[in-house]
Design a protein around this motif. Structure first.
Motif, PDB file in Angstrom:
ATOM      1  N   ALA A 163       0.799  -1.225   0.000  1.00  0.00           N
ATOM      2  CA  ALA A 163       0.000   0.000   0.000  1.00  0.00           C
ATOM      3  C   ALA A 163       0.831   1.275   0.000  1.00  0.00           C
ATOM      4  N   ASP A 164       1.980   1.259   0.669  1.00  0.00           N
ATOM      5  CA  ASP A 164       2.777   2.485   0.725  1.00  0.00           C
ATOM      6  C   ASP A 164       3.365   2.865  -0.624  1.00  0.00           C
ATOM      7  N   ASN A 169       2.828  -0.331   9.369  1.00  0.00           N
ATOM      8  CA  ASN A 169       1.737  -0.481   8.406  1.00  0.00           C
ATOM      9  C   ASN A 169       1.310  -1.941   8.228  1.00  0.00           C
ATOM     10  N   TYR A 176       0.766  10.970  -3.934  1.00  0.00           N
ATOM     11  CA  TYR A 176       0.522  10.654  -2.522  1.00  0.00           C
ATOM     12  C   TYR A 176      -0.611  11.512  -1.971  1.00  0.00           C
ATOM     13  N   CYS A 222      -3.897  10.103  -3.168  1.00  0.00           N
ATOM     14  CA  CYS A 222      -4.252   8.852  -2.500  1.00  0.00           C
ATOM     15  C   CYS A 222      -4.697   9.081  -1.067  1.00  0.00           C
ATOM     16  N   PHE A 234      -8.332   6.676  -1.537  1.00  0.00           N
ATOM     17  CA  PHE A 234      -7.383   5.587  -1.721  1.00  0.00           C
ATOM     18  C   PHE A 234      -7.839   4.535  -2.721  1.00  0.00           C
ATOM     19  N   GLN A 264      -4.532  -4.200   2.355  1.00  0.00           N
ATOM     20  CA  GLN A 264      -3.908  -2.975   1.860  1.00  0.00           C
ATOM     21  C   GLN A 264      -4.630  -1.728   2.357  1.00  0.00           C
ATOM     22  N   TRP A 287      -2.891   1.209   4.530  1.00  0.00           N
ATOM     23  CA  TRP A 287      -2.893   2.627   4.140  1.00  0.00           C
ATOM     24  C   TRP A 287      -3.377   3.523   5.282  1.00  0.00           C
ATOM     25  N   GLN A 338      -0.888   6.560   6.699  1.00  0.00           N
ATOM     26  CA  GLN A 338      -1.200   7.986   6.818  1.00  0.00           C
ATOM     27  C   GLN A 338      -0.797   8.525   8.192  1.00  0.00           C
TER      28      GLN A 338
END
Length: 329
Positions: free
Chosen positions: A37-38, A184, A239, A242, A246, A265, A269, A273
């Motif tokens: 996800a990152d 994460n 970024y 998103c 997302f 995922q 996310w 954040q």
């Protein structure tokens, strides 16, 4: 006479199409690990054609750890990549020609996980235990700083080489006592182990160094400053998009990368954040470095981990590629 003219014009137009395609510069971008996800914003920007429209033919490569990526980019084997920032500093101390142009994790994502049923109560019980992670894992590179912060000997544990995908299974099987992982990924372990899971984030013991950052080879930056600025600007925009929404970014990631769980995922996310948000990212720019923090990170790495050769930490970061129009909410 008109028909030959039209035919000539069509032939010239057709010939111009491959030339335009070839004018795009191929840029290899190495991730820190396998895509999750990152990295979704990068896949989203690529799927939207933002890089290509700007003249960049982006090739995304999976990484094998922050240390490996920092070495590759520093040696010029790839122009750009993602690495844990303190790990990149260690590579710089070994002569890697790097510059950090955007920070992704404003807060440290590092953490250790173990099972309460193992008898480990806190980090003081780590000595004589086995810690599982990959050889290039950022937490292994920064282990001396962690050991110093919690008051144990750096050589009091044994590291066991594991792939990222094997960590949870190894902890469950008891072949290791502790694993390191980024915050994460927290939900996967919480779901697997429930109330038996123990977690110690590094930021809770005062080691809140910058995490993942985008690095560029210093020579490449000198030779291609506009390409780098364009790449960073697009990535910063991605970024920000998103963070706003997302789902389109998740779709772009999963369209390109197989074997991912959408729910996993999404959970990642949400935590990413948290890692992206600090005073600088909300007031200066998404991805911006606080130079005082950079200096503190350098002093920590130099004092507790060690650098082969000292350097000016403020000379290896820049916020000049970023736009203040994009900020964390």
């Amino acid at each position: 006479m008109k028909a030959p003219f039209v035919a000539l014009w069509l032939a010239l137009a057709a010939a111009s199409t491959p030339l335009a395609a070839h004018s795009a510069e191929q840029v290899d971008f190495v991730l820190n690990w396998t895509p999750t996800a990152d990295h979704a914003p990068i896949y989203y920007a690529k799927q939207q054609g933002w890089y290509e429209d700007a003249g960049i033919q982006l090739k995304i490569e999976a990484g094998r750890g922050s240390s490996t990526t920092a070495q590759r980019v520093g040696a010029g084997a790839a122009p750009l990549g993602i690495s844990d920032f303190p790990t990149a500093m260690q590579a710089m101390g070994k002569g890697a020609a790097l510059k950090a142009v955007m920070v992704i994790y404003a807060n440290s994502p590092q953490g250790f996980y173990w099972l309460k049923s193992s008898g480990i109560r806190d980090a003081k019980d780590f000595p004589s235990r086995k810690i599982g992670n990959p050889p290039g894992d950022a937490s292994r590179q920064m282990w001396p700083a962690f050991a110093s912060a919690v008051g144990i000997a750096p050589d009091s544990v044994k590291f066991v080489n594991l792939s990222p995908q094997a960590k949870v299974a190894a902890l469950k099987a008891g072949s290791v006592d502790i694993i390191s992982d980024f915050y994460n990924e927290h939900d996967l372990k919480a779901q697997e182990f429930g109330e038996d899971l123990a977690f110690l984030p590094w930021r809770d013991i005062g080691i809140n160094v910058y995490g993942n950052a985008i690095l560029v080879n210093a020579r490449y930056l000198q030779q291609h400053p506009e390409t780098v600025k364009t790449f960073v600007g697009i990535t910063q925009k991605a970024y920000a998009k998103c963070v706003e929404a997302f789902e389109p970014c998740l779709k772009a990631l999963m369209d390109d990368v197989s074997g991912l769980s959408a729910d996993t995922q999404r959970n990642q996310w949400a935590r990413i954040q948290e890692l992206m948000r600090d005073e600088t990212s909300t007031t200066v720019a998404l991805g911006a470095f606080d130079l005082e923090r950079v200096q503190r990170d350098y002093e920590l790495v130099n004092t507790l981990v060690g650098l082969d050769k000292p350097f000016d930490p403020l000379g290896v970061v820049t916020n000049d590629m970023l736009s203040p129009a994009y900020r964390m909410p």
